[in-house]
Design a protein around this motif. Structure first.
Motif, PDB file in Angstrom:
ATOM      1  N   UNK A 191     -43.976 -20.757 -12.112  1.00 12.64           N
ATOM      2  CA  UNK A 191     -44.353 -19.535 -11.389  1.00 12.64           C
ATOM      3  C   UNK A 191     -45.006 -19.867 -10.058  1.00 12.64           C
ATOM      4  N   UNK A 246     -42.348 -20.742  -7.716  1.00 12.72           N
ATOM      5  CA  UNK A 246     -41.537 -19.625  -7.212  1.00 12.72           C
ATOM      6  C   UNK A 246     -42.287 -18.763  -6.201  1.00 12.72           C
ATOM      7  N   UNK A 247     -43.581 -18.525  -6.462  1.00 12.69           N
ATOM      8  CA  UNK A 247     -44.366 -17.707  -5.525  1.00 12.69           C
ATOM      9  C   UNK A 247     -44.309 -18.352  -4.143  1.00 12.69           C
ATOM     10  N   UNK A 251     -31.652 -19.115  -8.616  1.00 15.50           N
ATOM     11  CA  UNK A 251     -31.402 -17.799  -9.193  1.00 15.50           C
ATOM     12  C   UNK A 251     -30.965 -17.927 -10.643  1.00 15.50           C
ATOM     13  N   UNK A 282     -34.070 -18.947 -12.764  1.00 18.58           N
ATOM     14  CA  UNK A 282     -35.031 -17.853 -12.982  1.00 18.58           C
ATOM     15  C   UNK A 282     -34.496 -16.867 -14.017  1.00 18.58           C
ATOM     16  N   UNK A 283     -33.229 -16.503 -13.860  1.00 18.22           N
ATOM     17  CA  UNK A 283     -32.676 -15.442 -14.704  1.00 18.22           C
ATOM     18  C   UNK A 283     -31.908 -15.981 -15.897  1.00 18.22           C
ATOM     19  N   UNK A 284     -31.816 -17.298 -15.990  1.00 15.70           N
ATOM     20  CA  UNK A 284     -30.967 -17.858 -17.036  1.00 15.70           C
ATOM     21  C   UNK A 284     -31.663 -18.135 -18.349  1.00 15.70           C
ATOM     22  N   UNK A 303     -39.658 -17.519 -23.445  1.00 16.88           N
ATOM     23  CA  UNK A 303     -38.314 -16.945 -23.331  1.00 16.88           C
ATOM     24  C   UNK A 303     -37.514 -17.182 -24.605  1.00 16.88           C
ATOM     25  N   UNK A 356     -38.379  -8.337 -22.725  1.00 19.16           N
ATOM     26  CA  UNK A 356     -37.620  -8.520 -21.503  1.00 19.16           C
ATOM     27  C   UNK A 356     -37.667  -9.974 -21.057  1.00 19.16           C
ATOM     28  N   UNK A 357     -36.578 -10.674 -21.273  1.00 19.02           N
ATOM     29  CA  UNK A 357     -36.576 -12.088 -20.919  1.00 19.02           C
ATOM     30  C   UNK A 357     -36.797 -12.284 -19.431  1.00 19.02           C
ATOM     31  N   UNK A 358     -36.415 -11.277 -18.643  1.00 14.11           N
ATOM     32  CA  UNK A 358     -36.513 -11.443 -17.208  1.00 14.11           C
ATOM     33  C   UNK A 358     -37.943 -11.348 -16.724  1.00 14.11           C
ATOM     34  N   UNK A 418     -39.781 -13.910 -14.502  1.00 15.88           N
ATOM     35  CA  UNK A 418     -39.908 -13.930 -13.052  1.00 15.88           C
ATOM     36  C   UNK A 418     -39.924 -12.536 -12.463  1.00 15.88           C
ATOM     37  N   UNK A 419     -39.112 -11.643 -12.983  1.00 16.44           N
ATOM     38  CA  UNK A 419     -39.019 -10.312 -12.376  1.00 16.44           C
ATOM     39  C   UNK A 419     -39.556  -9.234 -13.303  1.00 16.44           C
TER      40      UNK A 419
END
Lengths: 339, 516
Positions: free
Chosen positions: B56, B59-60, B111, B114-116, B489, B510-512, B515-516
């Motif tokens: 995290x 990513x920030x 991407x 983060x979303x995988x 996750x 919510x797995x996302x 990050x989101x």
């Protein structure tokens, strides 16, 4: 085809790819206040472009990089001539990028709505600015014999810039709506479909007008055919969204952009920056390009690199191919304890 | 100020700012990838928690590096169009290759990472992070190769008609010794940044937990303890490599840009054997190095410059004369030089800047290594330090390698003035390629335009720095129990959904939410 023509085509493809891909994430972001009335809808909209926007933006970086690499004379004339619009674009892209990421780093309603607003504003600024720059460039900038702009900071901005700006933004809005109709489900899918159905014909007009003007000014029979293909693609896109075939509508709408961009680039060739002062000052592919040696090196690198890039970008779209819904996503139980 | 000065300030501010993000992105990216690899290999939950926490932070920061990097690509054209025209045959292709071969890799796979989570197989998911990290390293390579070509142009001949360099050997540009030295130096320096972060934050949490009487057996303790050990070792090893690569780079600079190195030492007159300056006083700011006095270590400079203890090192005064004899006493009386046309050329960079930036770079690097050694000693055999001075000092010292990185770049960029493309001394003078900074600026752009962008970018950058620091501080303070409230996750739902989230998001499912 000589290397210079090949690289002109490559630059055209990169810009078109950028508008095609980033176009939908610009559109989704700009539509946040329109379609994202409820927090869950906004979240869904952002999730639909979350894994994709950064990769899409690299098309812009590569497009600008390719202009610099293959045609430094184009790069060095073009960017300073449109100094303030480009700075505005950068401003928009910066605030939008950080907003995507930071919006989710803290959770209060005020924080969320502030950064949502920043995402929308940044995307609007970037789309309008890039459109203005492309519009002004394709229809001429006040360039002197040395490739420098004359007439002050705003000399490059006239109706072509306005037309380009509106064309890119309007295209992106409907492109974003079509993307949402394709990628989401539930009320958001319906609302996005309605938006696209209602606005597609209007939103296509500035783009077709821009391509049409460029064609009338510089075009050939080939660009006339390309323009007609763009117009036809619009009819198909509209017909498909009306009957609810979202995938085909999205593809046709994208095809319209590709055909329109091909019209513009095809008509402009071999001029990359036309001068409004004197046609003798036009910057052409031949004036602006690097040596054949450098172009050869770049061609080899791109020949190996581009297929790889296209494959893993395609894989990304494949991994995130499923429609998103507001329902929580259930996953397989994991092998690790949730300590 | 004229356009040249404003454009230089703009370049300096935007580049140094961008370069605060870059080493953290590269260094932390590598370490997060190592943590993630350890988790995949061992299945131990603390490695996963470390991956998620430091991921995290990564990513920030990452996004700010990307956003400010955009400005870099555009500003060569915006403010430095004559430079872009001049170097187009070499420089642009490196930028384009960076975008094509590195930046696509980095952005696309980040991407996916983060979303995988929970969406692609575990090992493939790990590979996406490595792909992104490799992308950022390759990206650094191309950018440094481009910069090194400006410092030491190779692989080109001068076009008789245009006077511009034409590339003849791309491989020479890629294997430029200046680039290889600078790249290795920058990468290990980036690891020091990440190491210091792990040490400072890890120690702070360890101490806080110990004072609060928290157990030393739970996963949270393991997270901070391992972070300190990993960060400490990385910092220490990286420091040794920084010194070695720095020595390599320094020796090259003595050959390629002797004035930069003599200015770094405020060495006025040629000396044999030459002494290394530790501290200087006097009128460094006057740029007359005869006004400067310093405390010196005999023989050391000869050794640093040439690897033996007796060779002569040329002084600023001699070099200034030599350069003036070859490249001219005054700028050509040509409109392309703007206000500088016909003015005398000062080949000596700003002494105060080169002298102090060089010392700050080395000093801050040493501070960082000292802190790492302290942290490793203080945590030996599972001990946890409670020293307020030691722990808070380590936290403060997180800034040290950032300062070292920034001053290193300031040194290398300011030290090559007045040239933007520095003549390569390995090439006979008549075949050399060089370009003065004074002729690089965009001729058609007004001071008002550059002021507008300088002020607006600086304000935006300032605001972003405030938000970034606030976010990072808040996230880091919260630690892994509350600040990283999202679940592991792919884990089964635990407890009831948290309805407090403004989007109505469901934190547990919510797995996302990673990050989101």
């Amino acid at each position: 085809m000589d290397l210079q023509t090949l690289w002109f085509a490559a630059v055209a493809v990169l810009w078109t790819g950028f508008l095609l891909l980033e176009g939908f994430d610009f559109g989704v972001a700009a539509l946040l206040p329109v379609l994202g009335r409820r927090p869950s809808d906004r979240h869904l909209m952002l999730r639909s472009i979350g894994p994709l926007w950064d990769g899409n933006e690299v098309w812009l970086i590569t497009a600008v990089g390719a202009v610099f690499a293959a045609f430094p004379g184009w790069y060095a004339t073009w960017l300073p001539a449109l100094y303030l619009p480009f700075v505005l674009v950068l401003f928009g892209l910066i605030i939008r990028a950080v907003a995507f990421e930071w919006r989710h780093s803290h959770h209060t309603p005020a924080w969320d709505s502030s950064w949502t607003w920043v995402i929308t504003t940044g995307s609007l600024i970037a789309a309008l600015g890039i459109g203005a720059a492309l519009g002004a460039t394709t229809l001429g900038l006040p360039i002197d014999a040395d490739g420098n702009r004359v007439g002050g900071a705003f000399a490059g901005l006239g109706w072509p810039a306005l037309l380009g700006a509106v064309a890119v933004l309007a295209f992106s809005l409907v492109h974003g709506a079509m993307f949402l109709a394709l990628k989401t489900d539930g009320p958001l899918r319906a609302a996005a479909g309605t938006f696209a159905r209602r606005w597609a014909p209007v939103a296509a007009l500035p783009l077709l007008a821009w391509a049409g003007v460029v064609h009338l000014r510089y075009g050939t029979t080939v660009t006339a055919v390309l323009w007609l293909v763009a117009a036809l693609a619009l009819v198909v896109a509209w017909a498909q969204i009306v009957v609810g075939r979202e995938g085909q509508a999205f593809a046709a709408w994208g095809a319209m952009l590709v055909a329109a961009a091909a019209t513009v680039f095809g008509a402009a060739y071999p001029v990359v920056v036309p001068s409004t002062i004197d046609a003798a000052f036009d910057v052409t592919v031949a004036d602006a390009s690097v040596s054949d040696y450098t172009l050869t090196v770049m061609t080899w690198a791109a020949g190996f690199g581009l297929p790889v890039v296209l494959s893993y970008q395609a894989w990304t779209y494949w991994v995130f191919r499923k429609r998103l819904t507001a329902e929580p996503v259930h996953e397989e139980p994991a092998e690790v304890p949730a300590s | 100020m004229d356009v040249l000065d404003i454009a230089r300030w703009q370049f300096g501010i935007t580049t140094v700012y961008h370069f605060l993000m870059v080493p953290l992105t590269i260094g932390l990216g590598v370490l997060v990838a190592v943590m993630h690899t350890m988790w995949v290999r061992t299945d131990k939950p603390e490695w996963l928690r470390m991956t998620r926490f430091w991921g995290r932070v990564y990513l920030i920061n990452f996004v700010l590096g990307v956003a400010t990097g955009l400005v870099q690509e555009f500003q060569f054209g915006l403010a430095w169009s004559e430079y872009s025209r001049f170097v187009g045959d070499v420089f642009g292709s490196l930028l384009a290759l960076e975008a094509l071969l590195a930046f696509f890799l980095e952005s696309t796979f980040l991407g996916l990472w983060i979303f995988g989570w929970g969406r692609i197989p575990k090992k493939v998911h790990l590979a996406t992070l490595w792909a992104a990290v490799i992308g950022s390293i390759v990206s650094a390579y191309f950018i440094i190769a481009a910069n090194s070509w400006m410092q030491h142009p190779v692989g080109v001949v001068t076009d008789d008609e245009t006077g511009r360099p034409v590339q003849v050997d791309f491989l020479a540009v890629l294997t430029n010794n200046t680039a290889l030295a600078a790249f290795s130096h920058a990468i290990v320096a980036a690891l020091m940044v990440a190491g210091a972060l792990l040490v400072g934050i890890g120690l702070w949490h360890l101490r806080k937990r110990k004072l609060a009487g928290a157990p030393t057996t739970d996963a949270e303790h393991a997270v901070w303890f391992r972070s300190v050990r990993l960060g400490g070792w990385v910092s220490l090893v990286a420091f040794v490599l920084v010194a070695l690569t720095g020595d390599w780079q320094g020796k090259l600079m003595y050959e390629q840009q002797p004035l930069k190195m003599s200015s770094a030492e405020a060495l006025c007159e040629t000396e044999a054997p030459a002494s290394f300056s530790i501290l200087a006083w006097g009128k460094l700011g006057s740029n007359e190095c005869d006004d400067v006095h310093s405390i010196t270590v005999p023989y050391l400079l000869s050794y640093l410059a040439h690897g033996d203890f007796s060779t002569a090192v040329p002084g600023v005064n001699q070099l200034q004369e030599e350069y003036a004899a070859v490249y001219g006493e005054t700028y050509p009386d040509d409109p392309s030089f703007g206000d500088k046309a016909g003015e005398p050329i000062d080949y000596t960079p700003v002494l105060a800047v080169t002298y102090w930036s060089f010392r700050l770079m080395i000093g801050m690097g040493a501070v960082s290594a000292g802190v790492a050694a302290y942290a490793l000693r203080a945590t030996r055999k599972g001990r946890v330090p409670t020293s307020r001075v030691g722990v808070h000092g380590s936290l403060l010292a997180v800034a040290a390698p950032f300062v070292a990185n920034a001053t290193g770049w300031i040194f290398t960029e300011m030290g090559r003035q007045p040239f933007v493309v520095y003549p390569n001394p390995d090439v006979p003078v008549e075949d050399q390629v060089w370009f003065f900074t004074a002729q690089a600026v965009s001729p058609g752009v007004s001071a008002g335009e550059v002021w507008t962008s300088l002020i607006s970018l600086t304000l935006v950058y300032g605001a972003l720095a405030v938000v970034e620091l606030w976010l990072l501080t808040r996230f880091v303070r919260a630690g892994i129990t509350t600040g990283d409230g999202a679940p592991v996750p792919g884990s089964p739902p635990e407890g009831t959904p948290d309805d407090d989230l403004p989007d109505g998001r469901d934190r547990t499912d919510d797995v996302l939410s990673f990050a989101y």
